[in-house]
Enzyme design. Structure first.
Site, PDB file in Angstrom:
ATOM      1  N   ARG A  94      43.343  29.541  51.730  1.00 24.54           N
ATOM      2  CA  ARG A  94      42.055  28.828  51.848  1.00 24.54           C
ATOM      3  C   ARG A  94      42.076  28.084  53.168  1.00 24.54           C
ATOM      4  O   ARG A  94      42.930  27.239  53.392  1.00 24.54           O
ATOM      5  CB  ARG A  94      41.865  27.857  50.683  1.00 24.54           C
ATOM      6  CG  ARG A  94      40.695  26.919  50.891  1.00 24.54           C
ATOM      7  CD  ARG A  94      40.343  26.119  49.655  1.00 24.54           C
ATOM      8  NE  ARG A  94      39.735  26.966  48.641  1.00 24.54           N
ATOM      9  CZ  ARG A  94      39.065  26.499  47.596  1.00 24.54           C
ATOM     10  NH1 ARG A  94      38.909  25.204  47.427  1.00 24.54           N
ATOM     11  NH2 ARG A  94      38.535  27.325  46.718  1.00 24.54           N
ATOM     12  N   GLN A 115      35.499  33.988  44.099  1.00 28.74           N
ATOM     13  CA  GLN A 115      34.484  33.318  43.280  1.00 28.74           C
ATOM     14  C   GLN A 115      33.425  34.325  42.819  1.00 28.74           C
ATOM     15  O   GLN A 115      33.049  34.364  41.646  1.00 28.74           O
ATOM     16  CB  GLN A 115      33.827  32.201  44.114  1.00 28.74           C
ATOM     17  CG  GLN A 115      32.746  31.428  43.377  1.00 28.74           C
ATOM     18  CD  GLN A 115      33.310  30.577  42.250  1.00 28.74           C
ATOM     19  OE1 GLN A 115      34.214  29.787  42.478  1.00 28.74           O
ATOM     20  NE2 GLN A 115      32.798  30.740  41.046  1.00 28.74           N
ATOM     21  N   ARG A 135      37.559  32.781  36.672  1.00 31.84           N
ATOM     22  CA  ARG A 135      38.297  32.846  37.930  1.00 31.84           C
ATOM     23  C   ARG A 135      39.698  33.416  37.669  1.00 31.84           C
ATOM     24  O   ARG A 135      40.195  34.254  38.412  1.00 31.84           O
ATOM     25  CB  ARG A 135      38.433  31.441  38.552  1.00 31.84           C
ATOM     26  CG  ARG A 135      37.138  30.802  39.028  1.00 31.84           C
ATOM     27  CD  ARG A 135      36.519  31.535  40.186  1.00 31.84           C
ATOM     28  NE  ARG A 135      37.451  31.720  41.271  1.00 31.84           N
ATOM     29  CZ  ARG A 135      37.712  30.803  42.217  1.00 31.84           C
ATOM     30  NH1 ARG A 135      37.083  29.661  42.215  1.00 31.84           N
ATOM     31  NH2 ARG A 135      38.579  31.065  43.193  1.00 31.84           N
ATOM     32  N   CYS A 178      29.664  27.157  40.947  1.00 30.72           N
ATOM     33  CA  CYS A 178      31.084  27.467  41.174  1.00 30.72           C
ATOM     34  C   CYS A 178      31.977  26.256  40.936  1.00 30.72           C
ATOM     35  O   CYS A 178      33.175  26.411  40.710  1.00 30.72           O
ATOM     36  CB  CYS A 178      31.284  27.996  42.583  1.00 30.72           C
ATOM     37  SG  CYS A 178      30.736  26.835  43.848  1.00 30.72           S
ATOM     38  N   ASP A 182      25.289  25.568  44.328  1.00 34.53           N
ATOM     39  CA  ASP A 182      26.570  25.053  44.835  1.00 34.53           C
ATOM     40  C   ASP A 182      26.240  23.783  45.623  1.00 34.53           C
ATOM     41  O   ASP A 182      25.053  23.509  45.891  1.00 34.53           O
ATOM     42  CB  ASP A 182      27.217  26.136  45.738  1.00 34.53           C
ATOM     43  CG  ASP A 182      28.569  25.704  46.321  1.00 34.53           C
ATOM     44  OD1 ASP A 182      29.178  24.768  45.772  1.00 34.53           O
ATOM     45  OD2 ASP A 182      28.996  26.305  47.339  1.00 34.53           O
ATOM     46  N   HIS A 199      33.626  33.397  49.980  1.00 32.69           N
ATOM     47  CA  HIS A 199      34.457  33.014  48.819  1.00 32.69           C
ATOM     48  C   HIS A 199      34.434  34.198  47.842  1.00 32.69           C
ATOM     49  O   HIS A 199      33.852  34.139  46.759  1.00 32.69           O
ATOM     50  CB  HIS A 199      33.866  31.752  48.184  1.00 32.69           C
ATOM     51  CG  HIS A 199      34.806  31.018  47.263  1.00 32.69           C
ATOM     52  ND1 HIS A 199      36.109  31.413  47.052  1.00 32.69           N
ATOM     53  CD2 HIS A 199      34.619  29.910  46.496  1.00 32.69           C
ATOM     54  CE1 HIS A 199      36.676  30.573  46.196  1.00 32.69           C
ATOM     55  NE2 HIS A 199      35.799  29.655  45.852  1.00 32.69           N
TER      56      HIS A 199
HETATM   57  N1  NVA Z   1      30.730  25.809  49.268  1.00 25.31           N
HETATM   58  C1  NVA Z   1      31.791  25.006  48.726  1.00 25.31           C
HETATM   59  C2  NVA Z   1      32.498  25.760  47.650  1.00 25.31           C
HETATM   60  C3  NVA Z   1      33.609  25.007  46.984  1.00 25.31           C
HETATM   61  C4  NVA Z   1      34.297  25.834  45.929  1.00 25.31           C
HETATM   62  C5  NVA Z   1      32.749  24.592  49.818  1.00 25.31           C
HETATM   63  O1  NVA Z   1      33.055  25.448  50.676  1.00 25.31           O
HETATM   64  O2  NVA Z   1      33.167  23.448  49.848  1.00 25.31           O
HETATM   65  N1   CP Z   2      35.141  27.006  42.807  1.00 26.93           N
HETATM   66  C1   CP Z   2      36.252  26.677  43.472  1.00 26.93           C
HETATM   67  O1   CP Z   2      36.707  27.404  44.346  1.00 26.93           O
HETATM   68  O2   CP Z   2      36.807  25.508  43.079  1.00 26.93           O
HETATM   69  P1   CP Z   2      38.055  24.783  43.748  1.00 26.93           P
HETATM   70  O3   CP Z   2      37.568  24.229  45.084  1.00 26.93           O
HETATM   71  O4   CP Z   2      38.412  23.694  42.793  1.00 26.93           O
HETATM   72  O5   CP Z   2      39.134  25.773  43.956  1.00 26.93           O
END
Ligand code: NVA
Ligand code: CP
Length: 308
Positions: A106, A136, A295, A267, A227, A133
């Site tokens: 990530r 997801q 997930r 999500c 989201d 993502h």
């Molecule tokens: N769009 C959000 C998703 C978190 C799972 C982010 O990138 O922070």
């Molecule tokens: N939805 C998701 O990716 O959650 P986290 O940021 O908790 O991993």
């Protein structure tokens, strides 16, 4: 179903790293794993995790998925590893792939993830970048499939920022032939190259719609998805974005304009009362916590395929 779990591509950096047939296969495998209809073992295999951004669901679901396969996980905290010192990605990737069998990352820039995969001798998985993502999206479509059995008449409306989650929904939706509508304020549309690629995949081009009107976008929808308005890394834009997204909250009023059978997805993590109200998250239409559980099943299936 494919004849074997082996995928054509060794990495999963983007929803488009797998074919339409492979997405269906992963979803089917995930369902079997969830129902305990199948047992897949990858004893002693090791998944390396690198999280440059916070995570609850992705981190834990990957750890549990790997342990269910009989393997283990190493969670490499960037602040206590040499990553924080600025060790080049090409060195970290080459070293880690001597120890690990698969690596999930990530990070911020999608190009950094691509750099890892260029130098890693083992499969690399996108655990979220600023652009996509894709893990997801697998769980999201698994949740939708559980509800509606097939995707034929599904209309998925995403209301909010044209962010990484929206981009992956568009790409995975295109592979599955699902009607996807994105309703966002002007200037917050999804990535233009993602939209272009999706249009190239859709046989029926009318199945992807980008609009600035959430009220129209929910009419006839049976999945409402949102989201956060400000993603990780966008903390400085939060105040302005909160103003720009006025009118884009999924509340009871908006839900009532959708199909009667509509389900709600997010999500997570959510800013309750910003992009979605409390009562909607906790309503009987919400499948948000099934989605979070999925997930784990979707990633277990993905890992099984990448390790095959
Ligand atoms: N769009 C959000 C998703 C978190 C799972 C982010 O990138 O922070
Ligand atoms: N939805 C998701 O990716 O959650 P986290 O940021 O908790 O991993």
């Amino acid at each position: 179903m494919l004849k074997s779990n082996k995928l054509g591509n060794s990495n999963f950096l983007s929803s488009l790293d797998i074919s339409s047939e492979e997405v269906f296969h992963i979803l089917e495998l995930a369902k079997k794993l969830k129902n305990n209809d199948i047992n897949i073992e990858f004893k002693n295999k090791v998944l390396g995790l690198i999280f440059d951004k916070s995570s609850t669901r992705t981190r834990v679901s990957f750890q549990v998925a790997m342990s269910r396969l009989g393997g283990t996980t190493i969670d490499l905290n960037p602040t206590t590893s040499q990553i924080v010192r600025g060790e080049p990605i090409k060195d970290t990737a080459r070293v880690l792939s001597r120890y690990c069998d698969v690596i999930a990352i990530r990070t911020y820039n999608h190009s950094d993830l691509e750099e890892y995969s260029r130098w890693s001798a083992k499969p690399v998985i996108n655990a979220l970048t600023d652009l996509e993502h894709p893990c997801q999206a697998l769980a999201d479509f698994l949740t939708i499939k559980e509800e509606f059995i097939d995707f034929k008449n599904v209309v998925l409306t995403f209301i909010g920022d044209g962010n990484n989650v929206a981009n992956s929904l568009i790409l995975c939706g295109a592979l599955l032939g699902v009607e996807v509508r994105i309703a966002c304020p002007k200037g917050y549309e999804p990535n233009s190259s993602v939209i272009k690629k999706a249009f190239e995949i859709y046989k029926d081009k009318s199945l992807l719609k980008i609009t600035n009107d959430p009220n129209k976008a929910v009419v006839g929808a049976n999945v409402l998805y949102t989201d956060v308005w400000s993603s990780m890394g966008e903390e400085n834009f939060k105040e302005n974005k909160d103003k720009d997204f006025d009118g884009f909250t999924i509340d009871r009023n908006l839900v009532n304009k959708a199909n009667q059978d509509a389900i709600i997805l997010h999500c997570l993590p959510a800013y309750r009362s910003k992009e979605i109200t409390d009562d909607v998250i906790d309503s009987s239409k919400s499948r948000i916590f099934d989605q979070a559980e999925n997930r784990m099943h979707a990633q277990q299936a993905l890992l099984a395929c990448l390790l095959s």
